[in-house]
Design a protein around this motif. Structure first.
Motif, PDB file in Angstrom:
ATOM      1  N   LEU A 114       0.688  -1.320  -0.082  1.00  0.00           N
ATOM      2  CA  LEU A 114      -0.095   0.209   0.075  1.00  0.00           C
ATOM      3  C   LEU A 114       0.688   1.294   0.070  1.00  0.00           C
ATOM      4  O   LEU A 114       0.583   2.262  -0.756  1.00  0.00           O
ATOM      5  CB  LEU A 114      -1.111  -0.041   1.384  1.00  0.00           C
ATOM      6  N   HIS A 118       0.038   3.258  -3.707  1.00  0.00           N
ATOM      7  CA  HIS A 118      -0.913   4.189  -3.870  1.00  0.00           C
ATOM      8  C   HIS A 118      -0.292   5.440  -4.327  1.00  0.00           C
ATOM      9  O   HIS A 118      -0.540   6.091  -5.348  1.00  0.00           O
ATOM     10  CB  HIS A 118      -1.270   4.495  -2.444  1.00  0.00           C
ATOM     11  N   LEU A 155      -8.020   1.098  -6.352  1.00  0.00           N
ATOM     12  CA  LEU A 155      -9.021   0.836  -5.517  1.00  0.00           C
ATOM     13  C   LEU A 155      -9.333  -0.661  -5.375  1.00  0.00           C
ATOM     14  O   LEU A 155      -9.501  -1.191  -4.299  1.00  0.00           O
ATOM     15  CB  LEU A 155     -10.174   1.756  -5.647  1.00  0.00           C
ATOM     16  N   TRP A 159      -7.853  -2.112  -1.917  1.00  0.00           N
ATOM     17  CA  TRP A 159      -8.844  -1.973  -1.040  1.00  0.00           C
ATOM     18  C   TRP A 159      -9.968  -3.112  -0.896  1.00  0.00           C
ATOM     19  O   TRP A 159     -10.545  -3.382  -0.087  1.00  0.00           O
ATOM     20  CB  TRP A 159      -9.546  -0.592  -1.102  1.00  0.00           C
TER      21      TRP A 159
END
Length: 161
Positions: A114, A118, A155, A159
């Motif tokens: 992450l 990101h 996403l 996620w």
């Protein structure tokens, strides 16, 4: 001597505004092809030297109205993809801030995937959005689609797994 608080202050009347010498009243022209009442008909107005200019000379030709710029197309699409790119950037900064807080408090936080994924997705989306903002036509549409794909893939990968 009395203090300024207790004295009554005199009011000074403001000067009345005078019309500016440089302005002229507007003239409404309903038909742009119709000559204005002030414009000369066949003979042109005298030039600064006092001689008459012919009707085709640059001094006698007036610009009626400037050409209107073309309406920008794809404004909503660029706004939408710009919002997606900005949102992904805010999300990446948020993930980095949470990782810093977790590091400071010794709490478990986001993993390295992450923390690396990101910011990379955000930078790629911002670069694609820059291309979408500066180009027109197919390159702009392709860059906008790339922004959407970067956001959806970030996403989905980070996620929903």
């Amino acid at each position: 001597m009395a203090s300024p608080d207790t004295e009554e202050l005199a009011t000074v009347p403001l000067p009345t505004p005078r019309p500016d010498d440089r302005t002229t009243p507007h003239q409404v022209i309903t038909d742009p092809a119709a000559p204005s009442p002030d414009a000369p008909t066949e003979a042109a107005a005298p030039t600064e030297t006092g001689e008459q200019a012919d009707a085709t000379s640059p001094e006698a030709v007036e610009q009626v109205e400037p050409a209107k710029p073309a309406k920008p197309r794809g404004r909503w699409w660029r706004g939408f993809t710009g919002s997606l790119a900005a949102g992904l950037t805010v999300l990446a900064v948020g993930v980095l801030v949470v990782a810093g807080v977790c590091l400071y408090t010794d709490a478990p936080g986001p993993g390295p995937v992450l923390l690396i994924g990101h910011p990379i997705a955000a930078v790629l989306a911002l670069l694609a959005q820059r291309v979408a903002d500066r180009r027109n036509g197919l390159p702009a549409a392709g860059a906008g689609i790339a922004v959407v794909l970067f956001v959806v893939s970030a996403l989905t990968l980070f996620w929903l797994t």
